[in-house]
Motif scaffolding. Structure first.
Motif, PDB file in Angstrom:
ATOM      1  N   PHE A   1       0.777  -1.350  -0.083  1.00 50.54           N
ATOM      2  CA  PHE A   1      -0.066  -0.079  -0.007  1.00 50.54           C
ATOM      3  C   PHE A   1       0.962   1.176   0.318  1.00 50.54           C
ATOM      4  CE2 PHE A   1       0.463   0.869   4.437  1.00 50.54           C
ATOM      5  CZ  PHE A   1       0.662  -0.356   5.213  1.00 50.54           C
TER       6      PHE A   1
ATOM      7  N   ASN B   1      -4.678   4.828   8.596  1.00 54.07           N
ATOM      8  CA  ASN B   1      -5.003   4.071   7.472  1.00 54.07           C
ATOM      9  C   ASN B   1      -4.427   4.824   6.194  1.00 54.07           C
ATOM     10  OD1 ASN B   1      -5.973   2.309   5.504  1.00 54.07           O
ATOM     11  ND2 ASN B   1      -8.088   3.362   5.356  1.00 54.07           N
TER      12      ASN B   1
ATOM     13  N   GLY C   1      -4.728  -1.656  -3.076  1.00 55.69           N
ATOM     14  CA  GLY C   1      -5.283  -1.612  -1.700  1.00 55.69           C
ATOM     15  C   GLY C   1      -5.044  -0.690  -0.805  1.00 55.69           C
ATOM     16  N   ALA C   2      -5.610  -0.345   0.258  1.00 55.59           N
ATOM     17  CA  ALA C   2      -5.253   0.571   1.461  1.00 55.59           C
ATOM     18  C   ALA C   2      -4.516   0.001   2.472  1.00 55.59           C
ATOM     19  CB  ALA C   2      -6.408   1.195   1.778  1.00 55.59           C
ATOM     20  N   ALA C   3      -4.001   0.565   3.422  1.00 55.40           N
ATOM     21  CA  ALA C   3      -3.403   0.073   4.533  1.00 55.40           C
ATOM     22  C   ALA C   3      -4.212  -1.116   5.049  1.00 55.40           C
ATOM     23  CB  ALA C   3      -2.825   0.909   5.417  1.00 55.40           C
TER      24      ALA C   3
ATOM     25  N   ASN D   1     -11.727  -6.681  -0.376  1.00 57.27           N
ATOM     26  CA  ASN D   1     -10.885  -5.893  -0.891  1.00 57.27           C
ATOM     27  C   ASN D   1     -11.531  -5.365  -1.932  1.00 57.27           C
ATOM     28  OD1 ASN D   1      -8.981  -8.467   0.022  1.00 57.27           O
ATOM     29  ND2 ASN D   1      -8.783  -6.383   0.930  1.00 57.27           N
TER      30      ASN D   1
ATOM     31  N   ASP E   1      -6.380  -2.921   3.949  1.00 62.84           N
ATOM     32  CA  ASP E   1      -6.591  -4.227   3.175  1.00 62.84           C
ATOM     33  C   ASP E   1      -5.381  -5.124   3.503  1.00 62.84           C
ATOM     34  OD1 ASP E   1      -8.924  -3.703   1.347  1.00 62.84           O
ATOM     35  OD2 ASP E   1      -7.537  -2.044   0.971  1.00 62.84           O
TER      36      ASP E   1
ATOM     37  N   SER F   1      -2.268   5.308   3.060  1.00 61.89           N
ATOM     38  CA  SER F   1      -1.726   4.585   1.634  1.00 61.89           C
ATOM     39  C   SER F   1      -1.128   5.652   0.627  1.00 61.89           C
ATOM     40  CB  SER F   1      -2.957   3.852   1.205  1.00 61.89           C
ATOM     41  OG  SER F   1      -3.989   3.258   2.302  1.00 61.89           O
TER      42      SER F   1
ATOM     43  N   ASP G   1     -11.681   4.364   0.052  1.00 64.74           N
ATOM     44  CA  ASP G   1     -11.665   4.536   1.657  1.00 64.74           C
ATOM     45  C   ASP G   1     -12.797   5.354   2.360  1.00 64.74           C
ATOM     46  OD1 ASP G   1      -9.306   3.661   1.251  1.00 64.74           O
ATOM     47  OD2 ASP G   1      -8.111   5.211   1.059  1.00 64.74           O
TER      48      ASP G   1
ATOM     49  N   ARG H   1      -2.321   2.408  -3.756  1.00 66.54           N
ATOM     50  CA  ARG H   1      -3.453   2.077  -3.205  1.00 66.54           C
ATOM     51  C   ARG H   1      -4.417   1.921  -4.313  1.00 66.54           C
ATOM     52  NH1 ARG H   1      -7.978   1.000  -2.382  1.00 66.54           N
ATOM     53  NH2 ARG H   1      -9.295   1.400  -0.739  1.00 66.54           N
TER      54      ARG H   1
END
Lengths: 406, 496
Positions: free
Chosen positions: A89, A113, A123-125, B174, A127, A115, B197, A119
C-alpha cells in the motif's frame, strides 16, 4: 502534562485503567510524527508507547510480518527490502507535510490508514492489516484477526481499527500481509495535458489490462516543482503512469500503453521511484506557507469537475491528482479560503458527486473549529458514537481527535 | 451437534399475527407461510443442520426490507437474512422463532460504470452474473468462490467470500466499494460509494464478513477489473507433500504471486481424475496447479521461473497448458474436486481452516493420525498460496454415529489449525458450524469486543442470533462501566 511510558502491554493496560478510573484522557503517541493530523489533541496527559517497539516475527515465504505497534517504519522498510519485499500500500511519508521530524511508526500508519499511490491497484493500508493485539479505553486487553493471510473468523476488527486514529483502542502489536517487490518499474510521462483531458486519459489507462500501479496528474505548477527533470522540464502538466513487474512484461506493457495513449518520456526505475515518493509525500509539489491543504477522495471520473466547481468560488485552489483522480490534493491560499478554510465550498462540491474531504494541513485553531473529517449523516454519526461508547466509554483514548466532544 | 437458542414461545404463539403483518408489508406471494413451501428454506449448504423457519418473506424493495425490520425490531422478532443459501457454515440456517428474510428478488443490475471501474447491483445478483454483465467490456469481478454460479453478491458480502484467485486479487472485502444497508431498526444508510476509502470509522469494512449480523444489504457497488490478457496453468506432480509445500514457499519467496496456486493430495487427485479425466498424475502424492496470468511476455517469463523451482523441489511431472482448452482441463479436476470426492462416499464434510504454509507437512501428518483415530478418510484440497485448507472428511450419515464422528474429527482439525498458528476459517465463515470453537482462538475479552461492535448495530441481538458467537449477546452487561477502586497506580508520576 504527565507522560506515561509503558514498557510492555501489562503496563499500558494499567495506565489506561488508571486513566479511565481517574478520568484523565490520554493522547496516544509513539514517534509523534502525525500529531498535527486530525483535530488537535486537547488532553493533559500523553501515553507514549514508543517502547512497544520491535519486529516480532517475519516470515517472507508466508508473506506475513508481526511487529510491535511502535516499530519505526524505517526498521520495517529495511527488513522488508532485505528480502525484496514491501508494504504494497506504499505508506507515504508525511513528515514534511505535517512539519515534523519525528519517526513514523507502523501503528501510526495503520491507525490513520495511510496509503500511497499504489493504493489504486493494491488496496489501502487496511487491506493488508491481518490482526492485532490492543487495549480498549476500559483497559481490557484484546486481540482480533490472525497471523495468516486469509481469515474470516469473527468480525473484521482490523478494518475498524484502521482509520480510527486511536480513538477505539491502543494497538500494541500488529500483523500485516507483505508482498514481493516488483522486479522492476517504469513510468510513462505524458506532457501538456489539461486536467480535463488528463483524468479521462488516466481512467482509460486503468481500464486496460496493463496493470497500471500508479496514475497521477501534476498540473503545470506542481510539475514545475518536481525534482525529476523530465517532469519539471516538460511543457505544461505531467501525467504519470507507473508499470511494475518482471522486465519483459514491463517493456511490453509500456509499448502497448504508448501505442494507445501516445509517446512521452519514460522514466527508469530510479527516476520512477523518486517521482512516486514525491507524489506520495505531497509536500514538495504544493505551494509554500500560509495555505491550507485538503485531501479529497471523489468519484474518480468526477475529479476534474469537482476541482473546477471549487475553483469557480476559490480561485486560488491548486490541485494535484493521484489514484487516477480518486485522490485530489487541493491547496488553498489561506486568505482566499475564508474562516472555515474553504470547508463549506469544498464539501458542497463533493456532496454533488460523492466522496469525502479531509483537512490535512491547517493551523491548530482552524483544525479545532472546522470539521477535519467529512461529517456523516445523523444515523451514521449516532452509530459511530455507539461504537466509541462501547470501546471507550470514558472518552480516554484520543478524545476529540476525530470529532468534537468524543 | 451445535445447539441453537431456545425459541421464544411468546413469539411462536403470535405466528399468525406476524404473518398477517408481513403480508401487509409484502403483498401477494412474497410471504411464504405453508410448511411445504417453507421446507425449501430449511437449510443452506451445511445440510446437516435443518430448521423450518417460522415464516419466509421475500421483499422486492429496500422500503419493504426497512418496514419488515422496523416491524421486527418493534416486536422483538428475530430475523435471518438469506441470499442463495450456499453458505457452508450454516450462516443462513433458519430459526424456529425467526423470520427468514430472503433477498432472492433483488436481482437487478443497476449501473455499469466502466469509467469508474465499478458496477452497482442488487444483492441477489449472482457472483458470476456480475462478471457476465461486464464481460463484453473485457472486465470481470475478481473474487470467484466455487459456488459462483449460484451464490449471490449479498451473501458474498456477508461472508467475505474468497476463491482460487484471492491471493493475487483479494477477498470480497478488498473489492467492495459501497453498500446500501438497512439496519435492524429499519434505518437505511449508505456506506462507501464509488470513491476510495472511508472518512470516519470503516463501517463498510466491518460489515463485510459480518455474517448477516449487523444489517441487511440491499445494494452493492463492487470494483471490476480488466481481464488479464492471458493465463496459463502448470500442472506439477510431486512424490511427497513436503516437496510440493517447499515449491509453493519458494515460488512466493522468489516474488511470484500466481493468479491461483492449488494443491491436492493423493486421494483428491484420484477422485478428480476418475471424475473428469484431466490427465492428473495418479502416481503423485501431491499435485500443484499454478496459474500465471498477465501479458504473454510475463506469463512465459514466470512459467520458466516456476518450472525451474518445481524441478529443484523434486517434481515428478510438470506440464504447462498449451491452449485455453488445456488450461480449463487442468482446472476442471480441481473445480470438480468436491463432487468428485462426493462419489467416493455418501457424504462428506468440508473444513476450511487456514495455517501458516510452513506447517503443511505437520498438519497433514497429524490429520493422517486422526484418520486412524476416527476411522474416517480425508481428501485434501488446499488453496496452497494462502494456506487455506479444505479437508473433506468422508462419512455416511446413515451409519449411526458417523456424522458425530465426522464433526468431532473436523473440530480436531480446526483446533490443530489454531494450534499451529492458523485460524478456524479462511473463507467459509463461522456460522453455526464453528461457533463453539471460537474459544480456541479468542478469549472472553476478545469476544466481548466483537460483541460490542454487534451491540452498536443491533442492541437487541435480533439479527441472525445464535451464529458466530458461543454466547448470546449481552449488550446491557457489556455496556456497564466498571471502575476498579484501588487501581490508582500513577498518582505521583513526574510532570514534564
Amino acid at each position: 502534562m504527565i507522560v506515561l511510558r509503558p514498557s510492555n502491554d501489562a503496563e499500558a493496560q494499567d495506565m489506561i485503567g488508571w486513566a479511565m478510573a481517574e478520568n484523565h484522557p490520554l493522547e496516544i503517541v509513539a514517534g509523534g510524527s502525525k500529531r498535527a493530523l486530525g483535530r488537535p489533541p486537547r488532553t493533559d496527559h500523553q501515553l507514549d508507547v514508543s517502547r512497544l517497539s520491535g519486529i516480532v516475527d517475519y516470515e517472507p515465504a508466508e508473506l506475513v510480518m508481526t511487529a510491535r505497534a511502535a516499530t519505526p517504519m524505517a526498521d520495517i522498510q529495511r527488513q522488508l527490502a532485505d528480502q525484496q519485499q514491501m508494504l504494497a500500500f506504499e505508506p507515504p511519508d508525511w513528515r514534511k507535510l505535517l512539519a515534523s521530524n519525528a519517526e513514523p511508526t507502523l501503528g501510526g500508519v495503520l491507525a490513520c490508514n495511510l496509503s500511497g499511490p499504489r493504493r489504486l491497484r493494491a488496496g489501502a493500508a487496511r487491506d493488508f492489516f491481518l490482526g492485532f493485539a490492543a487495549i480498549n479505553g476500559r483497559g481490557d486487553a484484546w486481540k482480533a484477526g490472525g497471523k495468516v493471510v486469509k481469515n474470516v473468523t469473527g468480525y473484521d476488527m482490523c478494518k475498524l481499527q484502521a482509520g480510527a486514529f486511536g480513538t477505539l483502542s491502543l494497538l500494541t502489536e500488529v500483523t500485516l500481509k507483505v508482498m514481493p517487490k516488483p522486479e522492476t518499474s517504469c513510468t510513462l510521462l505524458l506532457h501538456g495535458l489539461a486536467d480535463d483531458i488528463a483524468i479521462p486519459t488516466m481512467l482509460r489507462a486503468l481500464n486496460t489490462p496493463h496493470e497500471v500501479s500508479g496514475a497521477a496528474h501534476l498540473p503545470s505548477p506542481a510539475a514545475r516543482r518536481s525534482s525529476v527533470d523530465a517532469v519539471a522540464n516538460g511543457l505544461g502538466g505531467a501525467t504519470a503512469l507507473r508499470l511494475e513487474g518482471p522486465p519483459p512484461s514491463v517493456i511490453y506493457r509500456a509499448a502497448e500503453l504508448e501505442k494507445l495513449l501516445g509517446h512521452g518520456d519514460r522514466l527508469d526505475a530510479a527516476a520512477s521511484e523518486r517521482l512516486w515518493t514525491e507524489i506520495a509525500s505531497v509536500e514538495s509539489l504544493v505551494a509554500g506557507r500560509e495555505r491550507y491543504l485538503w485531501r479529497l477522495c471523489p468519484t474518480p471520473a468526477r475529479a476534474g469537475a469537482v476541482v473546477q466547481a471549487i475553483r469557480a468560488r476559490l480561485a486560488s485552489a491548486d490541485a494535484l491528482f493521484d489514484w487516477g483522480g480518486g485522490l485530489v490534493w487541493l491547496n488553498l491560499d489561506a486568505e482566499d479560503a475564508g474562516p472555515d478554510g474553504g470547508a463549506a465550498i469544498i464539501r458542497a462540491a463533493m456532496g454533488q458527486i460523492g466522496g469525502h474531504a479531509m483537512l490535512v494541513v491547517a493551523p491548530e485553531a482552524l483544525r479545532a473549529t472546522t470539521p477535519v473529517f467529512e461529517p456523516a449523516s445523523a444515523t451514521i454519526d449516532a452509530l459511530q458514537c455507539r461504537i466509541k461508547q462501547g470501546f471507550d466509554p470514558g472518552g480516554i483514548l484520543n478524545p476529540g481527535r476525530m470529532w468534537e466532544g468524543r | 451437534m451445535i445447539r441453537m437458542p431456545a425459541p421464544d414461545e411468546a413469539v411462536l404463539a403470535r405466528r399468525s399475527e406476524i404473518v398477517d403483518a408481513l403480508r401487509r408489508i409484502v403483498p401477494g406471494e412474497g410471504v411464504i407461510d405453508s410448511a411445504s413451501e417453507r421446507r425449501a428454506f430449511e437449510c443452506d449448504g451445511l445440510t446437516a443442520y435443518r430448521q423450518l423457519p417460522m415464516v419466509v418473506v421475500l421483499p422486492e424493495t429496500t422500503a419493504q426490507v426497512s418496514e419488515i425490520l422496523r416491524y421486527c425490531h418493534a416486536n422483538r422478532i428475530k430475523v435471518v437474512p438469506r441470499g442463495a443459501g450456499t453458505s457452508l457454515s450454516g450462516g443462513a440456517l433458519p430459526l424456529q422463532d425467526g423470520i427468514l428474510l430472503g433477498l432472492g428478488k433483488f436481482k437487478r443490475i443497476l449501473e455499469i460504470d466502466v469509467e469508474n471501474r465499478c458496477i452497482v447491483v442488487q444483492p441477489g445478483v449472482t457472483n458470476l452474473g456480475i462478471s457476465q454483465a461486464v464481460q463484453a467490456q473485457g472486465l470481470y469481478y475478481a473474487p470467484d468462490p466455487s459456488s459462483q454460479i449460484a451464490c449471490t453478491i449479498g451473501g458474498n458480502v456477508a461472508e467475505n467470500s474468497g476463491g482460487v484467485h484471492c491471493l493475487k486479487y483479494g477477498l470480497t472485502t478488498n473489492n467492495v466499494l459501497g453498500v446500501e444497508l438497512v439496519m435492524m431498526d429499519g434505518e437505511i444508510i449508505r456506506l462507501g460509494g464509488k470513491h476510495f476509502d472511508a472518512s470516519g470509522y470503516d463501517l463498510l469494512g466491518v460489515l463485510v464478513g459480518s455474517e448477516g449480523m449487523l444489517g441487511v444489504v440491499t445494494e452493492v457497488t463492487v470494483r471490476i477489473l480488466p481481464k488479464p490478457p492471458g493465463a496459463r496453468a502448470l500442472m506439477i506432480g510431486f512424490a511427497t507433500i513436503e516437496g510440493a509445500g517447499h515449491c509453493v514457499a519458494e515460488v512466493i519467496a522468489t516474488g511470484i504471486i500466481p493468479g491461483g496456486m492449488e494443491m491436492m493430495d493423493h486421494l483428491a487427485i484420484e477422485a478428480a481424475e476418475a471424475f473428469v479425466h484431466a490427465g492428473y498424475p495418479l502416481d503423485a502424492a501431491a499435485l500443484l496447479i499454478i496459474e500465471l496470468d498477465g501479458c504473454a511476455a510475463e506469463i512465459d517469463h514466470l512459467i520458466a521461473a516456476v518450472e525451474a523451482i518445481a524441478s529443484r523441489h523434486g517434481a515428478t511431472s510438470c506440464r504447462a497448458s498449451q491452449s485455453e482448452a488445456e488450461r480449463l482441463l487442468f482446472w476442471a479436476g480441481r473445480k470438480a474436486a468436491f463432487p468428485a470426492v462426493g462419489r467416493l462416499s455418501p457424504d462428506y464434510y468440508c473444513m476450511d481452516g487456514t495455517i501458516p504454509r510452513r506447517q503443511i507437512g505437520t498438519v497433514l501428518q497429524r490429520m493422517e493420525e486422526m484418520e486412524a483415530k476416527y476411522k474416517l478418510r480425508v481428501a485434501n484440497v488446499f488453496h496452497a498460496g494462502d494456506g487455506n485448507l479444505h479437508p473433506l472428511i468422508l462419512y455416511d450419515a446413515n451409519r449411526p454415529g458417523e456424522l458425530q464422528r465426522a464433526e468431532d474429527f473436523g473440530n480436531d482439525i480446526l483446533r490443530l489449525c489454531v494450534e499451529v498458528g492458523g485460524v478456524l476459517t479462511g473463507e467459509h465463515g463461522v456460522g453455526v458450524e464453528k461457533r463453539d470453537l471460537m474459544g480456541t482462538m479468542f478469549n472472553d475479552s476478545d469476544l466481548d469486543q466483537q460483541t460490542r461492535l454487534k451491540c452498536a448495530f443491533d442492541s437487541e441481538s435480533l439479527l441472525n442470533p445464535g451464529k458466530v458467537f458461543p454466547q448470546l449477546c449481552r449488550c446491557a452487561e457489556l455496556g456497564r462501566v466498571h471502575v476498579h477502586a484501588g487501581n490508582l497506580r500513577f498518582p505521583d508520576l513526574p510532570r514534564f
